[in-house]
Design an enzyme around this catalytic site. Structure first.
Site, PDB file in Angstrom:
ATOM      1  CE  LYS A   1      40.584  31.448  37.364  1.00 59.77           C
ATOM      2  NZ  LYS A   1      40.528  32.063  38.651  1.00 59.77           N
TER       3      LYS A   1
HETATM    4  C1  LIG Z   1      40.949  31.836  40.078  1.00 57.78           C
HETATM    5  C2  LIG Z   1      40.958  33.118  40.972  1.00 57.78           C
HETATM    6  C3  LIG Z   1      41.488  33.127  42.224  1.00 57.78           C
HETATM    7  C4  LIG Z   1      42.374  32.020  42.737  1.00 57.78           C
HETATM    8  O1  LIG Z   1      43.394  31.626  42.115  1.00 57.78           O
HETATM    9  P1  LIG Z   1      44.135  30.383  42.020  1.00 57.78           P
HETATM   10  O2  LIG Z   1      45.197  30.479  41.203  1.00 57.78           O
HETATM   11  O3  LIG Z   1      43.265  29.292  41.645  1.00 57.78           O
HETATM   12  O4  LIG Z   1      44.565  30.142  43.435  1.00 57.78           O
HETATM   13  C5  LIG Z   1      41.412  34.247  43.086  1.00 57.78           C
HETATM   14  N1  LIG Z   1      40.645  35.458  42.652  1.00 57.78           N
HETATM   15  C6  LIG Z   1      39.946  35.346  41.614  1.00 57.78           C
HETATM   16  C7  LIG Z   1      39.178  36.564  41.129  1.00 57.78           C
HETATM   17  C8  LIG Z   1      40.111  34.311  40.574  1.00 57.78           C
HETATM   18  O5  LIG Z   1      39.354  34.294  39.551  1.00 57.78           O
END
Ligand SMILES: *Cc1c(COP(=O)(O)O)cnc(C)c1O
Length: 495
Positions: A112
């Site tokens: 993120k």
């Molecule tokens: C948010 C997240 C995901 C999923 O990503 P999306 O873009 O929502 O599909 C996968 N792994 C981790 C560690 C995340 O924080």
């Protein structure tokens, strides 16, 4: 001519990138999509010599056309700096059968950070461009990862405040410690007596509360969202797929224009959609392999063309993928309809009234480059254990879901094309699941003891983001009932 953004539910009109970033969601409830995906025209040779920041500029300038060169470069420079623990920003780690694109070297050790470290700067810049004179108040409900990444991105950014609500007993001890120790006078972290859904609903109600909006406006504030549907989060994620291609060519792992697959552990569908955009820009991506955990709505969807969220919600060891409605999928649905806003709107209405919808075979044909599969909890744990045993490389549970699905794909298809696996979190963020997958006897230790054990076992130094919180002072002790959320917000803003 600026590249404009239109809503998936209404293709009339169109707004600039900065307006789309500032508003987040379109007024009709749809998601902003660019009118077309621009082509990347830089020769491979030049691409190979670019830093992450230079690559980011080349990609983002094609999408965010109403930002000046100076503005965009300034945002990029503030985002991708020494907050990341490696100059490469996203290293590519080669193992015997895949390439792991490590997206977790930012301040909160999850992917993120890739978008949330730049979003605050894009947002402030967008506000200035549009003469929005109010202070921006970011409201977020989090199940763990988004909250800390948003806090870290917005902390100390002038002209913004950020308030994060998390379920008091519903996040991991490390995730909680990360949030409650957050510094910055413009930050507030609040534990909710309730689950994530209640926190999320509470935030959504505040967003649509007109009286509250007016009260805020009178005092010089406006709400905004750092949610993953914001185009200002999606586009920065396209960058690392372009960069991965360039790095792999530079390291002699790919020849020019050689196709490679990408494998993405998926929740809200933002990360994998960014890979699709990179492909449309001209990056030779083959299959887009969508990996789910036991909440396998997307796997069923790619198989049958039926999206059905009417099912049990399962808590797994990859909590950031515990999602039954993948918001960003709507942008792909819109493409599948041939960019038909009224069909998109009807499907989304069916989703909210019935919890499911069915696409036509013709629409399904348009996404034949996607492959979906899922990993059970046992498969995820054994993937972590096996890769550690074979190569000493430790995966977090989200990335392990992707690694497991990639194995399934290879076994089914016998396709030997190289693959990049999006590695979305550091194993240090989910130490308990990771360590007990490797050896169940670790379960008796505390979370921070497990951090030290993981360091011994993996040889990877404990990330700064974990060291910092170990002894940090708890700064946020506020808790509240769901009904009290608006009062807490007003109290923090002094109104
Ligand atoms: C948010 C997240 C995901 C999923 O990503 P999306 O873009 O929502 O599909 C996968 N792994 C981790 C560690 C995340 O924080």
């Amino acid at each position: 001519m600026d590249l404009l953004y239109t809503s998936t539910r209404n293709s009339q009109g169109g707004v600039t990138a900065s307006q789309a970033i500032l508003t987040g969601l379109a007024p009709d409830g749809g998601l902003y999509v660019p009118e077309r995906i621009p082509k990347l025209t830089i020769p491979e040779k030049a691409l190979m010599n670019m830093t992450y920041q230079e690559t980011a500029y080349e990609v983002m300038k094609l999408f965010f056309t109403d930002f000046t060169e100076g503005e965009l470069k300034n945002c990029i420079q503030k985002a991708y700096d020494s907050k990341f623990d490696t100059e490469e920003i996203v290293p590519v780690k080669k193992t015997n059968d895949a390439y792991y694109l490590e997206l977790f070297h930012g301040p909160t050790i999850a992917f993120k950070d890739m978008a949330l470290s730049i979003l605050p700067h894009l947002m402030i810049c967008s506000a200035k461009k549009n003469q929005a004179d109010k202070e921006i108040v970011i409201l977020t409900a989090t199940s763990g990862d988004t909250g800390k990444a948003a806090l870290s991105g917005f902390a100390g950014v002038a002209g913004t405040r950020i308030i994060v609500f998390y379920p008091k007993d519903g996040v991991s001890p490390i995730q909680k410690q990360q949030m409650v120790t957050q510094e910055g006078a413009n930050t507030l972290v609040v534990g909710i007596e309730g689950n994530f859904d209640q926190a999320q609903t509470g935030v959504k109600q505040m967003f649509s509360d007109q009286a509250l909006a007016q009260e805020l406006a009178a005092k010089g504030f406006q709400f905004s969202s750092a949610n993953s549907i914001n185009i200002g989060r999606l586009i920065p994620q396209v960058v690392y797929y372009v960069y991965a291609y360039a790095r792999m060519m530079a390291q002699g792992e790919l020849s020019e224009k050689e196709a490679f697959h990408v494998v993405v552990p998926t929740g809200n569908f933002g990360n994998i959609l960014a890979a699709k955009y990179a492909k449309e820009m001209g990056i030779p991506i083959g299959k887009l392999i969508c990996a789910s955990n036991e909440n396998k709505v997307l796997y069923d969807f790619f198989r049958t063309g039926n999206y059905d969220k009417n099912r049990e919600f399962i808590l797994t060891s990859s909590p950031s993928m515990d999602i039954l409605v993948s918001s960003n999928l709507e942008r792909l649905i819109f493409e599948m309809t041939g960019r038909d806003d009224s069909r998109d709107r009807k499907l989304m209405e069916t989703l909210s009234s019935q919890g499911s919808y069915q696409i036509t075979p013709e629409m399904k044909e348009r996404i034949s480059d996607f492959y979906g599969n899922y990993a059970s909890e046992e498969e995820t744990a054994s993937t972590i254990k096996e890769l550690y045993r074979r190569e000493g490389y430790v995966l977090d549970p989200h990335t392990a879901v992707a690694a497991c699905v990639y194995e399934k794909y290879k076994n089914e298809s016998q396709d030997g094309t190289k693959a990049v696996i999006a590695s979305t979190a550091s194993p240090y963020k989910f130490t308990r699941s990771v360590m007990t997958a490797i050896d169940s006897s670790y379960d008796c230790k505390t979370d921070f003891e497990l951090v030290d054990e993981l360091e011994k076992l993996s040889g990877v130094e404990v990330p700064q983001g974990i060291e910092e919180i170990r002894r940090a002072e708890v700064r946020h002790k506020t808790t509240c009932q769901v009904e009290e959320m608006p009062e807490v917000v007003k109290g923090f803003l002094g109104i």
